[in-house]
Design an enzyme around this catalytic site. Sequence first.
Site, short mmCIF file in Angstrom:
data_model
loop_
_atom_site.label_atom_id
_atom_site.label_comp_id
_atom_site.label_asym_id
_atom_site.label_seq_id
_atom_site.Cartn_x
_atom_site.Cartn_y
_atom_site.Cartn_z
N ASP A 161 2.47 9.84 -4.06
CA ASP A 161 3.59 9.95 -3.14
C ASP A 161 4.23 11.09 -4.44
OD1 ASP A 161 2.42 8.21 -1.68
OD2 ASP A 161 3.69 6.05 -2.38
N ASP A 192 0.61 13.61 0.72
CA ASP A 192 1.76 12.17 1.13
C ASP A 192 2.73 13.06 2.53
OD1 ASP A 192 3.00 10.23 1.39
OD2 ASP A 192 4.96 10.74 -0.61
N HIS A 362 20.12 4.42 -0.46
CA HIS A 362 18.91 4.67 -1.08
C HIS A 362 18.74 5.75 -0.35
CE1 HIS A 362 14.96 3.91 -0.54
NE2 HIS A 362 14.97 4.47 0.96
N HIS A 366 10.11 10.20 -0.95
CA HIS A 366 9.27 10.99 -0.32
C HIS A 366 9.81 12.11 0.09
CE1 HIS A 366 5.81 7.04 -0.29
NE2 HIS A 366 6.73 6.48 -0.42
N ASP A 441 -4.77 -14.50 3.52
CA ASP A 441 -4.55 -15.78 3.13
C ASP A 441 -4.29 -16.61 1.86
OD1 ASP A 441 -2.79 -18.32 3.49
OD2 ASP A 441 -4.07 -18.68 6.01
#
Length: 552
Positions: A161, A192, A362, A366, A441
Site C-alpha cells: 500500500d 495497489d 482525512h 492510497h 465467529d
Amino acid sequence: MNSPISIYALGGLCEVGKNTYCIESDDSLIIIDAGVMFPEAGLPGVSYVIPDYSRLKNARQKIKALIITHGHEDHIGGIPFLVQNLHIPVIYAPRLAAALIKHKLQDMRIRETVNIVEYDSDTELELSEFKVSFFHVTHSIPDAFGVVIDTPQGRIVHTGDFKIDLTPVGRQFDLEKLCKIGSEGVDLLLSDSTNAEIEGYTPSETNVLNSIQEIFDNAPGRLILSTFSSNISRIQQVVQVAVNSGRYVSIIGRSMENAVQIARDFGYITIPDSRLIPIEEVKLRKGKDVCILCTGSQGEPMAALSRIANGENKDIQIYPGDTVVFSSSAIPGNGVFIDRVVNQLTRKGATVLTNSVLYAVHSSGHPSKQELRLMIKLINPSYFMPIHGDYRMLKIHGQIAKSVGVKKDNIFIMKNGDTIVLYKNKVHEGPSFTCEPVYIDGRDINGVSTSIIHDREIMKNDGIVIVNVGIDSKANKLIFDPVVISRAFIYNDENLLDDISKLLKEKLVSLLAKKSTFNEIKTTIKNVTAQYVYRKTERQPMIIPVVMDKLE
C-alpha cells in the site's frame, strides 16, 4: 530451479481487504501479507473474514517465509489464524509491524512459536531461489515497504500500500531506489488499486494538519476524534496539535491504546506523559482543555465511539458543545453504521464533522490516478497485474496501465484463486482454483461456511419456525399433535400456527401408516410447512423439524 513461477492471491482481488499474495515455484513458496477483512452488515455474527488457506496447507512443505509490507489489519490481521493452520518458518516484517504482530499474537493467546525477523530498506533475503529486497514507501502508517522478488524466471515488484507523498509525516518515499529498480528491468508489477477511480494526486498527510488545527481552534468544548487505531501518522498529528493547543489527551479503545503505546515506544508518536491522562480524569478537566482519541470511525457497534454515542460508557457522556470528528473515510458497506452513530451524537447536541470540502479531516493512504501512472512509468514493467481493490478499481487501474504504455495483452485483471505464470521473462494465465472466504465467529480458527452465513441471513430476515412431533415408530402413530413455534417470524397469529399443526397431523398420520423413515418424516414436515407458510405470508423462514420417538 528452472520451474515456472506462479503468482496468485488468496485475498485482496475484487475486494478491499484480506490481502494475501503468493509467489510459488515447484520447490518454494513465499507469502506477501496475511490480512483480514472486517464484516459488512450482511454477515451476522462474523468477527473477521479471512482467506481459505487450503492451497497453502497443500503446499506447506514449500513455504519459506511470510513477508509483511506494513502493519495495517488488512495486511497482518490474518496472521493469528494462518499460524494456527500451518507452520510458517519465519515472518519478515518492518519494525513497527513486527511489534504489532507480536502484540496481536500475545493478545489472541497464540501458543505456536512464531519466528519474527525485522527488516528495513537495506535488507536483502535469499529464500531458496527467491532473492527479496525492499524499498520504502509513504503510507498512513510508518515503516511501509514495497517488495522486489528476483526469481530465476524474472523480476516481480509488489508495491504494497502506498501513496507518493512528497511532504509526508515521517520518512520520505524512496523514489531514487524505485527508479533504480525500474532501470534494471521489471517483468511483472503488482500495484495497489484502492484509489484508482480518483483523478489527480492523493492529498499529502500534512494537508490534514491545517484542518485539524482549525478544528482545535474553533472547538468550544471537548474534542473527540475517531480514526483507525493503526493510522499512526494521523494520531501523531492530532497529538501534536493537542499539545500545542494546551489540551490533555485521553485515549479510549483497546486497539487504540495498544497501537499508541507501541508507536510511543518506537518514537513514532511523541507526547509528554504529563499531557496523557486516563479517561477517569476527563471529567475533572474543563471541556476546552480535553481531546479524546478513540476507535469507532466506521460506526462499529462495539467500538468506543458507538458506546459513547449510546450512553454506554460510564466515564464519557456527550454534552452540547462537544465536537466529534470522524477522521477516516467510510469502508464500503459501513455507511449505515456511521450514519447511525452520527445521528445519535447529533441528537445529544454534539457538533459532528466528517471529511468534506469544508474540513479535510482525512487523507487517504492510497494512490490516485497520477501516482499510479507515475509508479508504472518509473517501474516500466513488461506485464502488469493490479491488486488490492474491488473489480472496478482493478479494471480502471488496468486501463491506466494501458494508457501509459503497457500492452493490453500484458495486463491481467484477476480474482482470488486465479493464477498467472512467469516463465523466461514472459507471463501468461495459468489454472484457477477455488478460494472462497472463511468467516470467523469469535476466535475459532476453523471458521464457518457460506451456508451457515446464508442460514443466519434467513433467520435475520424471515425468522424461524420449529415443529415438534412425537411418534411411536413401533406402532407407526403420532403420540401428540404437532407443536408449531415461531421466532422472529410472525407475532400474535395463533391461527396460522394452528392451521400448520392440523395440516401436518393429517399428512403425518397418512405417512406413518406407510411405515416411513425418519428422513421422510422430516422432509415432509419441512416441505408442507414451508409451502403453507409461503402461500399465506410470502415469507421463507427457516423450518426446523424436531422428531421424537417413544422409548421402550
